[in-house]
Design a protein around this motif. Structure first.
Motif, mmCIF file in Angstrom:
data_model
loop_
_atom_site.group_PDB
_atom_site.id
_atom_site.type_symbol
_atom_site.label_atom_id
_atom_site.label_comp_id
_atom_site.label_asym_id
_atom_site.label_seq_id
_atom_site.Cartn_x
_atom_site.Cartn_y
_atom_site.Cartn_z
ATOM 1 N N ALA A 186 -78.941 3.505 -90.261
ATOM 2 C CA ALA A 186 -78.132 4.723 -90.289
ATOM 3 C C ALA A 186 -77.749 4.922 -91.752
ATOM 4 O O ALA A 186 -77.417 3.952 -92.430
ATOM 5 N N ALA A 187 -77.829 6.148 -92.230
ATOM 6 C CA ALA A 187 -77.542 6.389 -93.644
ATOM 7 C C ALA A 187 -76.833 7.730 -93.807
ATOM 8 O O ALA A 187 -76.928 8.611 -92.952
ATOM 9 N N GLY A 188 -76.140 7.859 -94.917
ATOM 10 C CA GLY A 188 -75.495 9.128 -95.249
ATOM 11 C C GLY A 188 -76.446 9.983 -96.076
ATOM 12 O O GLY A 188 -77.115 9.475 -96.981
ATOM 13 N N VAL A 194 -77.728 7.230 -98.671
ATOM 14 C CA VAL A 194 -77.011 5.986 -99.020
ATOM 15 C C VAL A 194 -76.710 5.195 -97.759
ATOM 16 O O VAL A 194 -76.441 5.758 -96.713
ATOM 17 N N GLY A 195 -76.766 3.872 -97.917
ATOM 18 C CA GLY A 195 -76.456 3.011 -96.782
ATOM 19 C C GLY A 195 -76.050 1.632 -97.248
ATOM 20 O O GLY A 195 -75.977 1.366 -98.459
ATOM 21 N N MET A 196 -75.795 0.754 -96.270
ATOM 22 C CA MET A 196 -75.250 -0.575 -96.572
ATOM 23 C C MET A 196 -76.176 -1.700 -96.110
ATOM 24 O O MET A 196 -75.728 -2.818 -95.879
ATOM 25 N N VAL A 226 -71.188 8.127 -86.926
ATOM 26 C CA VAL A 226 -72.494 7.505 -87.151
ATOM 27 C C VAL A 226 -73.160 7.193 -85.804
ATOM 28 O O VAL A 226 -74.321 7.541 -85.567
ATOM 29 N N LEU A 235 -65.411 10.472 -93.170
ATOM 30 C CA LEU A 235 -66.527 9.804 -92.485
ATOM 31 C C LEU A 235 -65.980 8.744 -91.534
ATOM 32 O O LEU A 235 -64.953 8.142 -91.803
ATOM 33 N N ALA A 280 -73.180 12.408 -96.748
ATOM 34 C CA ALA A 280 -72.379 11.442 -97.498
ATOM 35 C C ALA A 280 -71.082 12.092 -98.003
ATOM 36 O O ALA A 280 -70.971 13.322 -98.057
ATOM 37 N N THR A 298 -77.083 10.003 -90.378
ATOM 38 C CA THR A 298 -76.065 10.155 -89.324
ATOM 39 C C THR A 298 -74.922 11.066 -89.742
ATOM 40 O O THR A 298 -74.138 11.511 -88.906
ATOM 41 N N ASN A 299 -74.822 11.310 -91.033
ATOM 42 C CA ASN A 299 -73.714 12.131 -91.564
ATOM 43 C C ASN A 299 -74.111 12.547 -92.970
ATOM 44 O O ASN A 299 -74.961 11.901 -93.577
HETATM 45 N N1 HPA Z 1 -72.700 5.725 -96.478
HETATM 46 C C1 HPA Z 1 -73.081 4.437 -96.368
HETATM 47 N N2 HPA Z 1 -73.577 3.943 -95.256
HETATM 48 C C2 HPA Z 1 -73.716 4.753 -94.203
HETATM 49 C C3 HPA Z 1 -73.340 6.102 -94.252
HETATM 50 C C4 HPA Z 1 -72.803 6.611 -95.458
HETATM 51 O O1 HPA Z 1 -72.452 7.790 -95.590
HETATM 52 N N3 HPA Z 1 -73.612 6.629 -93.024
HETATM 53 C C5 HPA Z 1 -74.141 5.630 -92.280
HETATM 54 N N4 HPA Z 1 -74.201 4.489 -92.982
#
Ligand code: HPA
Length: 270
Positions: free
Chosen positions: A111-113, A207-209, A248, A243, A235, A232-233
């Motif tokens: 999942a990432a922004g 961006v993600g973790m 997410v 957020l 950023a 998922t969103n």
């Molecule tokens: N930033 C970092 N990690 C994420 C994000 C985000 O906006 N959405 C889902 N994982």
């Protein structure tokens, strides 16, 4: 370490008939893909020697081995994150164990922004490259040549061949697959708007973790990698709203069916 991980792989192998050829790492809210695996052998992480135990909501924490689209696969339903307090070499243990099980191709999802302003929540993004912005690297420390070289090449971190396959399949399935560069931060805070701007200036699209440590370790041991982000969103700072992890998970629910069909068709094709 090598010998310990061989033990972990041996423990898993004893429970299987046939070695997996494709590995899948399923990100937040995307673990449903593992439920599609036929004749599953499920092994909770806490049962596997050397494996850390994941704690985050939305991460089930088990390996699921079996058949998907006619291929033998091993899936991580839930992954380990640096922000949980595991060192980078702990986070990436499962990738090395997959290698020792015989996996040659790794599909990483997350999942990432969205950083690229042409994206929207619910988009799927093919990862074309990444930026390691975590401030560290899982390969720091003594190098074990049995896994790979001291100075691994990262010029094709994400296999071009697999990207071509993924794009063709997305086209066939009518899924509007975006493309871009994934910026891996350490988390657990979401980014500030200024950090999102920085990621964009650096050439990032999402961006993600997660993902970055696993891909580094996979490339070190010569696995081919395909990466798919679920945006998922947008950023921080792009839309005027805070957020949340709930958002997410909600978005991954919405894209579940296209995500599942995309990955299943890709697995069939490779
Ligand atoms: N930033 C970092 N990690 C994420 C994000 C985000 O906006 N959405 C889902 N994982």
């Amino acid at each position: 370490m090598f010998e310990k991980l061989e033990k972990a792989a041996g423990f898993i192998e004893e429970k299987l008939n046939g070695r997996p050829e494709i590995g899948l790492i399923l990100g937040s809210g995307l673990g449903v893909l593992a439920d599609e695996i036929e004749n599953p052998v499920k092994i909770p992480y806490q049962d596997i020697p050397e494996f850390p135990v994941s704690t985050v909501e939305g991460h089930a924490g088990q390996l699921v081995l079996g058949s998907l689209s006619g291929k033998k696969v091993v899936a991580m339903q839930g992954r380990f994150h640096f922000y949980e307090g595991y060192s980078m070499d702990k986070v990436t243990i499962p990738v090395r164990v997959m290698k020792l099980l015989g996996v040659g191709t790794l599909i990483v999802t997350n999942a990432a922004g969205g950083v690229n302003e042409s994206f929207q929540a619910g988009d799927l993004m093919l990862i074309t490259d990444h930026i390691n912005n975590t401030g560290t690297n899982p390969l720091i420390g003594a190098n074990d040549k049995r896994f790979g070289p001291r100075f691994p090449d990262m010029s094709e971190a994400y296999s071009r061949e697999l990207q071509t396959v993924a794009k063709a399949i997305a086209g066939k399935l009518n899924i509007g697959l975006k493309e871009g560069v994934y910026v891996g931060n350490s988390g657990p805070t979401y980014e500030t708007p200024a950090e999102v701007k920085l990621a964009r200036v650096l050439g990032g699209d999402a961006v993600g973790m997660s993902t970055v440590p696993e891909v580094i370790v996979a490339r070190h041991c010569s696995m081919k990698v395909l990466g798919i982000s679920c945006i998922t969103n947008m950023a921080a700072g792009i839309l005027d709203q805070p957020l949340s992890h709930e958002e997410v998970i909600e978005t991954t629910e919405k894209v579940k069916s296209s995500f599942l069909s995309l990955i299943k068709e890709i697995v069939k094709a490779i």
